[in-house]
Design an enzyme around this catalytic site. Structure first.
Site, PDB file in Angstrom:
ATOM      1  N   GLU A 160      -7.394  18.739  -2.720  1.00  0.00           N
ATOM      2  CA  GLU A 160      -6.296  17.788  -2.467  1.00  0.00           C
ATOM      3  C   GLU A 160      -5.087  18.403  -1.767  1.00  0.00           C
ATOM      4  OE1 GLU A 160      -5.435  15.885  -6.195  1.00  0.00           O
ATOM      5  OE2 GLU A 160      -7.502  15.230  -6.479  1.00  0.00           O
ATOM      6  N   GLU A 274     -16.685  12.856  -6.946  1.00  0.00           N
ATOM      7  CA  GLU A 274     -15.982  12.274  -8.105  1.00  0.00           C
ATOM      8  C   GLU A 274     -16.096  10.752  -8.116  1.00  0.00           C
ATOM      9  OE1 GLU A 274     -11.967  13.755  -8.566  1.00  0.00           O
ATOM     10  OE2 GLU A 274     -12.509  15.750  -7.870  1.00  0.00           O
TER      11      GLU A 274
HETATM   12  O1  9MR Z   1     -10.204  13.368 -15.176  1.00  0.00           O
HETATM   13  C1  9MR Z   1      -9.129  14.296 -15.112  1.00  0.00           C
HETATM   14  C2  9MR Z   1      -8.083  13.911 -16.151  1.00  0.00           C
HETATM   15  O2  9MR Z   1      -8.583  14.098 -17.440  1.00  0.00           O
HETATM   16  C3  9MR Z   1      -6.828  14.735 -15.930  1.00  0.00           C
HETATM   17  O3  9MR Z   1      -5.807  14.271 -16.816  1.00  0.00           O
HETATM   18  C4  9MR Z   1      -6.377  14.632 -14.505  1.00  0.00           C
HETATM   19  C5  9MR Z   1      -5.138  15.448 -14.274  1.00  0.00           C
HETATM   20  O4  9MR Z   1      -4.875  15.632 -12.926  1.00  0.00           O
HETATM   21  O5  9MR Z   1      -7.423  15.089 -13.655  1.00  0.00           O
HETATM   22  C6  9MR Z   1      -8.546  14.270 -13.734  1.00  0.00           C
HETATM   23  O6  9MR Z   1      -9.492  14.713 -12.773  1.00  0.00           O
HETATM   24  C7  9MR Z   1      -9.077  14.674 -11.406  1.00  0.00           C
HETATM   25  C8  9MR Z   1      -9.786  15.757 -10.667  1.00  0.00           C
HETATM   26  O7  9MR Z   1      -9.580  16.990 -11.293  1.00  0.00           O
HETATM   27  C9  9MR Z   1      -9.328  15.813  -9.222  1.00  0.00           C
HETATM   28  N1  9MR Z   1      -9.450  14.551  -8.568  1.00  0.00           N
HETATM   29  C10 9MR Z   1      -8.909  13.395  -9.270  1.00  0.00           C
HETATM   30  C11 9MR Z   1      -9.464  13.366 -10.695  1.00  0.00           C
HETATM   31  C12 9MR Z   1      -8.984  12.135 -11.394  1.00  0.00           C
HETATM   32  O8  9MR Z   1      -7.581  12.197 -11.527  1.00  0.00           O
END
Ligand code: 9MR
Length: 471
Positions: A160, A274
């Site tokens: 990102e 994802e």
């Molecule tokens: O699913 C993840 C969630 O539990 C966390 O709180 C969050 C914090 O940024 O990250 C989520 O996973 C993310 C992933 O690492 C990167 N792309 C977006 C995902 C959804 O937010």
């Protein structure tokens, strides 16, 4: 909190076999079996609740039965692996790697250089100090990738890093790495990761790439960067398109196809990393069978694209069950996954299975040269499961179509190239909606609701299958 087994107790056997709403037969294969035969990886995350032993027993049973690639939802991120400077914690990551080994599941590592979930000490000690930040990031990557060398097949090296502006560019604010180091942190991260594990696949991963290749878009920006990286010998091997979408985003599968083709030209694999396809949260409780079918239809299209594009390798869904999903927790969305809150497979699950069956292993190219691919199934087209006829190949196999062609106008399907033909039309879950003969050059598909379908026409040894839109 310790999980207490709730009313979720269900007929686990059927669920494990993946028997969905339309495909409840005893010998149903699993997603991972079909993925393996095709030299591909299909998987989901292990949710944080799994790491904390706070999840229903069904979760792991389904996870290891159905999937062959895994990612940690949060446990391999910077703040989890290096909570204090140069003090690493691999306990949870190791737990996943052991689980993956025991169950022969491929591991994706997520994520090394990301502006989010960076341990607080990085900013508080070193914000704006380029040399220090370079040293911190290098040490982090060397230690983490080095620790998992040979065990993590693929890393999201940078996650990102692009902003959300109309004219995409690097994310210049809110990133301790970019603000302190500049764009060179990306190039360096790939070089360090490669040095720490020369055999690992190394990805750039981002969201909103599914909005397509057009001037100023995020996807076009990534393509330009990958060109530059390849030209400069930066060891990138893959791009991840996260693909967190909504039910209304109907054009996204074809955008992903275009992206795959663009990266194929650059010799890079494209992975879906994802995926979730959520409904607006307000619709929870009001969703109908048609809504779930529409969701399945989108999943199906992503899986079709995935199997048809030779440079796609992994298809990862961001969660297994609607009972545990960041959509509900953080996004105002809901029910975006393959299994419902009771761990029952949804039409989305059936759609994935149908797509797999309709893309026989013999027609699916694996981008990986080093994995075992077993004998192809269903090359004869004699399979007769109740999810539709698995001889349908949405991609026309060269030579089979002969002179057959078809096009649809309204509810009329026109067929050329044969005096008489057998016509079958299936919905995106593989259910038959029409079956009949064509003797006058067309058939009327009256009574079939508007939407996307797969039509298959056969005449003698010629066979043509195509996606059609009834409007
Ligand atoms: O699913 C993840 C969630 O539990 C966390 O709180 C969050 C914090 O940024 O990250 C989520 O996973 C993310 C992933 O690492 C990167 N792309 C977006 C995902 C959804 O937010």
């Amino acid at each position: 909190m310790t999980f207490k087994k709730s009313a979720i107790g269900i007929a686990l056997g059927a669920t494990l076999l993946g028997a969905g709403f339309t495909s409840a037969i005893a010998a149903e294969p699993t997603i991972r079996e079909l993925a393996k035969e095709r030299g591909r990886f299909i998987g989901t995350i292990l949710n944080s609740e799994w790491f904390n032993d706070d999840i229903e027993p069904e979760f792991e049973e389904i996870h290891k039965t159905q999937f062959n690639v895994v990612v940690a939802e949060n446990e391999m991120k910077f703040d989890a692996t290096e909570p204090a400077e140069n003090e690493f914690n691999f306990t949870k990551g190791d737990k996943m790697v052991e689980y993956a080994k025991a169950n022969k599941i491929r591991v994706r590592g997520h994520a090394l250089a990301w502006h989010s979930q960076v341990a607080a000490w990085v900013s508080s000690n070193y914000a704006g100090q380029k040399e220090k930040l370079l040293a911190v990031l290098k040490n982090h990557i060397e230690k983490v990738v080095g620790h998992y060398k040979g065990q993590v097949a693929e890393w999201d090296v940078v996650n990102e890093a692009i902003n959300d502006e109309y004219n995409a560019d690097w994310r210049s604010s809110g990133s301790v790495w970019y603000e302190g180091i500049g764009a060179e942190f990306l190039d360096s991260a790939f070089v360090w990761a490669h040095k720490a594990d020369p055999n690992a696949e190394l990805c750039y991963n981002d969201y909103s790439l599914e909005w397509g290749l057009r001037e100023g878009s995020k996807a076009s920006f990534v393509v330009e960067q990958v060109k530059r990286w390849k030209k400069n010998g930066i060891p990138i091997t893959c791009v991840g398109t996260q693909t967190h979408i909504e039910i209304a985003h109907e054009t996204t599968p074809q955008n992903v196809r275009a992206l795959a083709k663009a990266f194929a030209e650059l010799g890079v694999t494209l992975n879906i990393t994802e995926l979730d396809i959520g409904f607006p949260k307000g619709e929870s409780g009001k969703l109908t069978a048609a809504d779930y079918a529409k969701q399945g239809h989108l999943y199906r299209q992503f899986m079709d694209v995935f199997l048809e594009e030779p440079n796609m390798g992994e298809f990862v869904i961001w969660g297994l069950t609607d009972a545990h999903s960041w959509l509900d927790e953080q996004q105002g969305k809901t029910e975006g996954l393959l299994y419902d809150k009771q761990y029952k497979p949804k039409p989305a699950y059936d759609s994935i299975m149908v797509s797999l069956k309709e893309h026989p292993a013999a027609n699916v190219v694996s981008p990986y040269s080093d994995i075992e691919i077993v004998d192809p199934i269903d090359t004869t087209g004699t399979d007769s499961t109740d999810v539709g006829d698995s001889t349908i190949a949405v991609r026309t196999v060269a030579g089979l179509a002969g002179s057959l062609s078809m096009h649809v106008s309204g509810h009329t399907l026109f067929i050329a190239g044969a005096k008489a033909a057998k016509v079958d039309v299936f919905d995106m879950q593989g259910r038959s909606v029409f079956s009949g003969k064509c003797e006058k050059g067309f058939v009327e598909l009256n009574g079939i609701p508007e939407g996307l379908y797969v039509a298959r026409v056969r005449s003698g040894s010629a066979s043509l299958a195509k996606r059609i839109a009834i409007k």
